[in-house]
Design a protein around this motif. Structure first.
Motif, PDB file in Angstrom:
ATOM      1  N   THR A  58       0.850  -1.134  -0.024  1.00 50.96           N
ATOM      2  CA  THR A  58       0.002   0.056   0.097  1.00 50.96           C
ATOM      3  C   THR A  58       0.818   1.239   0.138  1.00 50.96           C
ATOM      4  O   THR A  58       1.667   1.294   0.866  1.00 50.96           O
ATOM      5  N   ALA A  59       0.506   2.054  -0.984  1.00 50.71           N
ATOM      6  CA  ALA A  59       1.397   3.188  -1.147  1.00 50.71           C
ATOM      7  C   ALA A  59       1.355   4.228  -0.067  1.00 50.71           C
ATOM      8  O   ALA A  59       0.229   4.447   0.499  1.00 50.71           O
ATOM      9  N   HIS A  60       2.281   4.719   0.554  1.00 51.58           N
ATOM     10  CA  HIS A  60       2.010   5.859   1.454  1.00 51.58           C
ATOM     11  C   HIS A  60       1.335   7.080   0.918  1.00 51.58           C
ATOM     12  O   HIS A  60       1.430   7.435  -0.625  1.00 51.58           O
ATOM     13  N   ARG A  61       0.276   7.625   1.320  1.00 49.82           N
ATOM     14  CA  ARG A  61      -0.455   8.677   0.833  1.00 49.82           C
ATOM     15  C   ARG A  61       0.185  10.270   1.386  1.00 49.82           C
ATOM     16  O   ARG A  61       0.492  10.494   2.384  1.00 49.82           O
ATOM     17  N   ALA A  62       0.364  11.055   0.418  1.00 53.76           N
ATOM     18  CA  ALA A  62       0.966  12.470   0.690  1.00 53.76           C
ATOM     19  C   ALA A  62      -0.248  13.289   1.309  1.00 53.76           C
ATOM     20  O   ALA A  62      -1.306  12.815   1.190  1.00 53.76           O
ATOM     21  N   SER A  63      -0.187  14.270   1.651  1.00 58.44           N
ATOM     22  CA  SER A  63      -1.155  15.101   2.242  1.00 58.44           C
ATOM     23  C   SER A  63      -2.233  15.285   1.553  1.00 58.44           C
ATOM     24  O   SER A  63      -3.316  15.679   1.807  1.00 58.44           O
ATOM     25  N   ASN A  64      -1.936  15.749   0.122  1.00 54.63           N
ATOM     26  CA  ASN A  64      -2.907  15.809  -0.827  1.00 54.63           C
ATOM     27  C   ASN A  64      -3.771  14.637  -1.322  1.00 54.63           C
ATOM     28  O   ASN A  64      -4.570  14.723  -1.900  1.00 54.63           O
ATOM     29  N   GLY A  65      -3.327  13.389  -0.513  1.00 56.85           N
ATOM     30  CA  GLY A  65      -4.064  12.211  -0.775  1.00 56.85           C
ATOM     31  C   GLY A  65      -3.466  11.223  -2.152  1.00 56.85           C
ATOM     32  O   GLY A  65      -4.039  10.221  -2.463  1.00 56.85           O
ATOM     33  N   TYR A  66      -2.422  12.018  -2.705  1.00 58.08           N
ATOM     34  CA  TYR A  66      -1.779  11.106  -3.894  1.00 58.08           C
ATOM     35  C   TYR A  66      -1.138  10.042  -3.216  1.00 58.08           C
ATOM     36  O   TYR A  66      -0.511  10.120  -2.247  1.00 58.08           O
TER      37      TYR A  66
END
Length: 129
Positions: free
Chosen positions: A28-36
């Motif tokens: 599962t990819a880490h999500r940036a603060s913008n949700g990407y």
């Protein structure tokens, strides 16, 4: 790196990466603060392994098994060798079956090419088969 960058680096679509993540082939990819989704550099190496495995005809389930061995800290080379051996055995069987099928179809074709279609037996759907 964002999902689009990772996909472009491997010549894949973002949909494919999401699918691989859903199937557990990618962590599962880490999500940036913008949700990407934000993938690490190891993702490209993992995607390259998945791509090469698919080219070799391995199923996603087989690839998942290999990745599980790797993720658990093991070296999956013996597992890969066994999967490739099974793949070769299956391919040899398919080739044998296809050669036999080709011979059968060639016999039917030769008979059909020599037959007079006007005198086709109306009691049967087609007398050529």
């Amino acid at each position: 790196m964002r999902i689009g960058e990772a996909a472009a680096a491997m010549g894949m679509t973002t949909k494919t990466l999401r699918f691989y993540e859903h199937r557990g082939l990618l962590p599962t990819a880490h999500r940036a603060s913008n949700g990407y989704r934000d993938y690490g550099g190891e993702t490209v190496a993992r995607l390259d392994f998945i791509r090469r495995s698919r080219v070799a005809g391995l199923t996603l389930a087989q690839i998942g098994d290999i990745l599980q061995v790797r993720d658990a800290g093991g070296t999956p080379c013996a597992h890969v060798r066994d999967a490739l051996a099974r793949q070769l055995t299956g391919l040899d069987r398919q080739i044998t079956e296809l050669v036999a099928l080709r011979a059968t179809v060639a016999e039917y074709y030769d008979a059909a090419a020599a037959a007079d279609s006007v005198s086709c037996d109306s009691e049967r759907i087609c007398s050529l088969l």
